[in-house]
Design an enzyme around this catalytic site. Structure first.
Site: not given
Ligand SMILES: *Cc1c(COP(=O)(O)O)cnc(C)c1O
Length: 391
Positions: A53, A106, A178, A203
């Site tokens: 962790r 998001y 992000d 993603k």
């Molecule tokens: C999917 C996504 C998230 C969250 O990511 P997870 O891996 O699903 O927790 C945050 N920001 C954006 C722009 C996303 O597309």
């Protein structure tokens, strides 16, 4: 003479050669030779792992690679993209602080800001990141952080990143980007004034819809320890297996991205020329509302996401989805294969139809995460399915 026992680990077989692939290390815990060595490790005099962790090799290997792509240092892998967003808030904000977010973040990031942070005494508000005067007006004396996405989901609006970098600098607030949609292939966030870069590694970076992970990297080394501590304390750290899977996916990231982007451009142009399609959104197309800014910011890197609206409503949308079962109708993005999502029934279903209409998302609005398939085949599949739905 001690007896052997099958519950004791045997020594790893020796080899003068080394594995070409990164080994997967699932161990939760690491044994130290003695107290002095453990002391040296905790005091930072010796490098070593203690408990997964708190860190493990597969996370560190993956972090180094994403650092390389982002031009950052000391990045941290988290158990999900949302853990990465969460760790920034929990690690760097305190009760009484204010964080300003883009108003098309998001969905879960938006929920974190509007519902969860207020419970912790952290003020949060949202404004339009394509409109710098709206963002400026939303800055408060206690604003500590701005969180934005460069290209928004699902309407693909392009934030005024130059203006935001300037605004953050003027007010001494952290600019958190992000970069999930744009990726370091499309947008070098640190070069454009970001203080912190976040990814949902789930993603495009991992790219195969088989690992859920996040990444965060702070430019200022002093911000890194609070992030590491928040991740370990709140338990947001990742599984070694997921990191290992994501690293494997990452090897082909640049190839996948370039191919998917070329496909997306071609698909956007083809959709714009298809009966039954009302409008197409792609950042670098001349008819995109933020075209000039998109070109200035991204060059010709429009990314792999295309959105479009059918001329009909929900019935036509259903007919279209049923007519292309080979394209996964799934609320994600960045998979190696093309996926299709319908914001009205997924990411934006919590909004009223009126609120969705205001954002330009009717029932016939689709977002396509374009994959690496053969471009001609993909275009033919879309055209045929839309033709069928259009009757
Ligand atoms: C999917 C996504 C998230 C969250 O990511 P997870 O891996 O699903 O927790 C945050 N920001 C954006 C722009 C996303 O597309």
């Amino acid at each position: 003479m001690t007896k052997d026992s099958i519950v004791r680990r045997v020594a790893w077989p020796k080899s003068v050669s080394t594995p070409v692939a990164t080994p997967l290390q699932p161990s939760v815990v690491y044994a130290s030779p003695d107290l002095d060595t453990l002391d040296a490790q905790y005091e930072g005099a010796a490098k070593g792992y203690a408990y997964a962790r708190e860190g493990h090799p597969n996370a560190d290997v993956l972090a180094q690679k994403i650092d390389m792509l982002e031009g950052g240092e000391g990045g941290l892998i988290l158990g999900s993209g949302m853990a990465a967003v969460g760790v920034v808030m929990l690690g760097l904000l305190s009760a009484g602080d204010h964080v300003l977010g883009g108003n098309q973040l998001y969905g879960r990031s938006m929920r974190l800001m509007t519902q969860d942070l207020p419970r912790l005494g952290i003020d949060a508000s949202l404004a339009d990141p394509t409109d710098i005067s709206a963002m400026r007006a939303a800055i408060r004396p206690n604003t500590k952080m701005i969180l934005v996405e460069v290209v928004s989901n699902p309407t693909l609006r392009v934030a005024d990143m130059d203006g935001l970098a300037q605004l953050a600098k003027e007010h001494g607030v952290l600019l958190v980007v992000d970069n999930t949609f744009t990726t370091p292939r499309g947008f070098k966030a640190f070069d454009q004034g970001a203080d912190i870069v976040i990814h949902s590694v789930t993603k495009l970076l991992a790219g195969h819809s088989d690992a859920t992970l996040g990444y965060v990297c702070a430019k200022d080394p002093e911000l890194r320890q609070p992030l590491i501590d928040a991740a370990a304390t709140w338990g947001m750290t990742p599984s070694p297996f997921d990191c290992w899977m994501a690293e494997r996916g990452l090897y082909s990231f640049e190839l996948r991205y370039d191919r998917a982007e070329a496909n997306a451009k071609a698909l956007a142009d083809a959709l714009a020329d298809t009966a039954g399609v009302k409008r197409v959104l792609y950042p670098t197309r001349p008819d995109h509302p933020d075209h000039n800014r998109a070109v200035a910011l991204l060059g010709d890197r429009g990314g792999n996401m295309v959105s479009f609206e059918l001329t009909g409503g929900r019935d036509m949308a259903n007919r279209f989805v049923r007519a292309c079962p080979q394209i996964a109708f799934a609320p994600t993005l960045g998979d190696i294969g093309t996926t299709l999502s319908n914001p009205a029934t997924s990411s934006h279903r919590a909004l009223t139809p009126e609120a969705r209409a205001e954002l330009g998302m009717s029932d016939g609005f689709f977002r396509v995460s374009v994959g690496v398939e053969d471009s001609d085949q993909l275009i033919a599949e879309f055209k045929e399915a839309i033709g069928t739905a259009n009757g």
